[in-house]
Design a protein around this motif. Sequence first.
Motif, PDB file in Angstrom:
ATOM      1  N   SER A 233       0.833  -1.209   0.000  1.00 53.29           N
ATOM      2  CA  SER A 233       0.000   0.000   0.000  1.00 53.29           C
ATOM      3  C   SER A 233       0.865   1.255   0.000  1.00 53.29           C
ATOM      4  N   TYR A 234       1.971   1.195   0.726  1.00 55.05           N
ATOM      5  CA  TYR A 234       2.908   2.315   0.800  1.00 55.05           C
ATOM      6  C   TYR A 234       3.478   2.629  -0.582  1.00 55.05           C
ATOM      7  N   VAL A 235       3.894   1.598  -1.308  1.00 50.91           N
ATOM      8  CA  VAL A 235       4.477   1.770  -2.642  1.00 50.91           C
ATOM      9  C   VAL A 235       3.436   2.325  -3.616  1.00 50.91           C
ATOM     10  N   ILE A 236       2.227   1.748  -3.607  1.00 50.93           N
ATOM     11  CA  ILE A 236       1.192   2.195  -4.548  1.00 50.93           C
ATOM     12  C   ILE A 236       0.716   3.597  -4.195  1.00 50.93           C
ATOM     13  N   GLY A 237       0.592   3.886  -2.905  1.00 49.52           N
ATOM     14  CA  GLY A 237       0.206   5.227  -2.477  1.00 49.52           C
ATOM     15  C   GLY A 237       1.211   6.273  -2.936  1.00 49.52           C
ATOM     16  N   LEU A 238       2.510   5.968  -2.780  1.00 49.82           N
ATOM     17  CA  LEU A 238       3.540   6.901  -3.244  1.00 49.82           C
ATOM     18  C   LEU A 238       3.534   7.033  -4.759  1.00 49.82           C
ATOM     19  N   GLY A 281      12.002  16.347   0.067  1.00 48.48           N
ATOM     20  CA  GLY A 281      11.662  15.966   1.435  1.00 48.48           C
ATOM     21  C   GLY A 281      11.554  14.467   1.599  1.00 48.48           C
ATOM     22  N   LEU A 282      11.000  13.795   0.589  1.00 48.29           N
ATOM     23  CA  LEU A 282      10.860  12.342   0.633  1.00 48.29           C
ATOM     24  C   LEU A 282      12.236  11.678   0.589  1.00 48.29           C
ATOM     25  N   ALA A 283      13.130  12.186  -0.262  1.00 45.90           N
ATOM     26  CA  ALA A 283      14.493  11.639  -0.336  1.00 45.90           C
ATOM     27  C   ALA A 283      15.228  11.852   0.983  1.00 45.90           C
ATOM     28  N   TRP A 284      15.110  13.033   1.555  1.00 48.21           N
ATOM     29  CA  TRP A 284      15.770  13.341   2.839  1.00 48.21           C
ATOM     30  C   TRP A 284      15.224  12.447   3.952  1.00 48.21           C
ATOM     31  N   TYR A 285      13.910  12.272   3.980  1.00 56.11           N
ATOM     32  CA  TYR A 285      13.296  11.400   4.995  1.00 56.11           C
ATOM     33  C   TYR A 285      13.790   9.957   4.822  1.00 56.11           C
ATOM     34  N   LEU A 287      16.604   8.888   3.478  1.00 58.30           N
ATOM     35  CA  LEU A 287      18.002   8.754   3.869  1.00 58.30           C
ATOM     36  C   LEU A 287      18.169   8.815   5.386  1.00 58.30           C
ATOM     37  N   LYS A 288      17.402   9.678   6.030  1.00 53.48           N
ATOM     38  CA  LYS A 288      17.531   9.838   7.479  1.00 53.48           C
ATOM     39  C   LYS A 288      16.955   8.646   8.232  1.00 53.48           C
ATOM     40  N   ARG A 289      15.816   8.142   7.792  1.00 45.00           N
ATOM     41  CA  ARG A 289      15.158   7.034   8.480  1.00 45.00           C
ATOM     42  C   ARG A 289      15.500   5.664   7.874  1.00 45.00           C
ATOM     43  N   ARG A 290      16.390   5.651   6.898  1.00 43.55           N
ATOM     44  CA  ARG A 290      16.765   4.409   6.210  1.00 43.55           C
ATOM     45  C   ARG A 290      15.539   3.709   5.610  1.00 43.55           C
ATOM     46  N   ASP A 291      14.686   4.520   5.054  1.00 41.32           N
ATOM     47  CA  ASP A 291      13.501   4.024   4.358  1.00 41.32           C
ATOM     48  C   ASP A 291      13.834   3.969   2.869  1.00 41.32           C
ATOM     49  N   ASN A 292      14.179   2.775   2.385  1.00 43.17           N
ATOM     50  CA  ASN A 292      14.632   2.642   1.001  1.00 43.17           C
ATOM     51  C   ASN A 292      13.559   3.037  -0.011  1.00 43.17           C
ATOM     52  N   ILE A 293      12.301   2.727   0.304  1.00 44.71           N
ATOM     53  CA  ILE A 293      11.213   3.046  -0.626  1.00 44.71           C
ATOM     54  C   ILE A 293      11.068   4.560  -0.780  1.00 44.71           C
ATOM     55  N   ARG A 295      13.282   6.824  -0.049  1.00 49.11           N
ATOM     56  CA  ARG A 295      14.515   7.370  -0.625  1.00 49.11           C
ATOM     57  C   ARG A 295      14.525   7.240  -2.147  1.00 49.11           C
ATOM     58  N   GLU A 296      14.170   6.054  -2.647  1.00 49.70           N
ATOM     59  CA  GLU A 296      14.217   5.840  -4.096  1.00 49.70           C
ATOM     60  C   GLU A 296      13.145   6.652  -4.817  1.00 49.70           C
ATOM     61  N   PHE A 297      11.935   6.693  -4.257  1.00 49.73           N
ATOM     62  CA  PHE A 297      10.885   7.528  -4.859  1.00 49.73           C
ATOM     63  C   PHE A 297      11.314   8.983  -4.878  1.00 49.73           C
ATOM     64  N   GLY A 298      11.867   9.447  -3.743  1.00 49.31           N
ATOM     65  CA  GLY A 298      12.269  10.846  -3.640  1.00 49.31           C
ATOM     66  C   GLY A 298      13.355  11.216  -4.628  1.00 49.31           C
ATOM     67  N   ILE A 299      14.397  10.391  -4.725  1.00 53.54           N
ATOM     68  CA  ILE A 299      15.516  10.694  -5.622  1.00 53.54           C
ATOM     69  C   ILE A 299      15.063  10.652  -7.080  1.00 53.54           C
ATOM     70  N   VAL A 300      14.316   9.597  -7.460  1.00 53.14           N
ATOM     71  CA  VAL A 300      13.871   9.457  -8.849  1.00 53.14           C
ATOM     72  C   VAL A 300      13.011  10.641  -9.268  1.00 53.14           C
ATOM     73  N   PHE A 301      12.033  11.010  -8.438  1.00 53.77           N
ATOM     74  CA  PHE A 301      11.138  12.102  -8.825  1.00 53.77           C
ATOM     75  C   PHE A 301      11.782  13.471  -8.639  1.00 53.77           C
TER      76      PHE A 301
END
Length: 351
Positions: A233-238, A281-285, A287-293, A295-301
């Motif tokens: 759900s997290y992946v599809i929501g993002l 903000g998503l990429a920073w979050y 990287l800080k929380r080690r949330d790979n999903i 981080r990758e969504f944030g960097i790509v977008f």
Amino acid sequence: MRKLDVSRQEKETLDDAIDHWLKLDILDARLAERLRDSYEVKGFDWKRLAQYAFWIALSCVVLAFLSLFADKMVLRWIERLYDTPDTVICIFCMVSAVVFYAWGFRHKRRYPDKTFSNEALMALGVFATAAFIGYLGKIIDKGSGHFSLLFLASVIIYGVLAVKLSSKLIWVFTLVSFGIWFATETAYHSNWGFRFWGMNYPLRFTIFGAIITAFSVFWQHRFKPLKPFRQLSYVIGLTYLMVALWLLSIFGNYSDLDKWSQVRQWHIFYWGLLSVAVSFGLAWYGLKRRDNIAREFGIVFFVLNIYTRFFEYLWDNINRAVFFLLLAASFWYIGRWAERVWGSGTKQKTP
């Protein structure tokens, strides 16, 4: 002892972990050697081959169905069946769906490790369910045009089946159907226009994606039957959120393409600024929380938004040669930066 097959990347990760534990004296040299001997790099990725094979098989089923309509003999046969009552077809689809779900569930209980074949059977059940709901809608249709209720019914059916059959694939169809229902329901209440409460589709789906993402992060784990699907759900929501936000940064809140084409992009720069800010903000979050999903969504977008703004503001305003030189320089810089990161990681692994 049978060794565990791992990919080359997984082997490097395991080797690094064992070296780290050796330095911290968590493991002794003998145990570390035994652990290293318990796995090896697999020669061929059979799991990926199985995944692709089942995808191709499902695609071939769809192509086979479509190819029927290109065959003259089959077309004549379909013409003879044209008068078949919708009720008969509806019942046939319902029975087919039950058969596929039962077959898939039984196969999953007997062979839980055969993930792709199990999900392929579930997918056939999903297609049969969609056909059943479509014909059911034709049977009960009273000319109101409110067919979004059929998508809502599919959301409920898929949701219940996903939980009962513990199928992540069906849960994906649940959330996809939920998005289709949201689009058609809001369109119905706006008399099939592009605006609903002053919002076009990208703005609507930005809010919709944010709600799905927030639900998966803050509330979904509280519902025990839905907990296994939380990451999905997290992946599809993002995906809903970031794609809609990116489209919003391009089209703004316009619902008329003619009006949008007459507006300069800097007039809607705030939507682009919002999209870049959310991505960053998503990429920073992540990287800080080690949330790979995240981080990758944030960097790509973030990268996608930067280059989208680059094309929007510079394509018509500077010489084409200069434009492509700047583009080449930016990609060169990204490549050099990635090379430095990769090089530093390689040096750290070298004893």
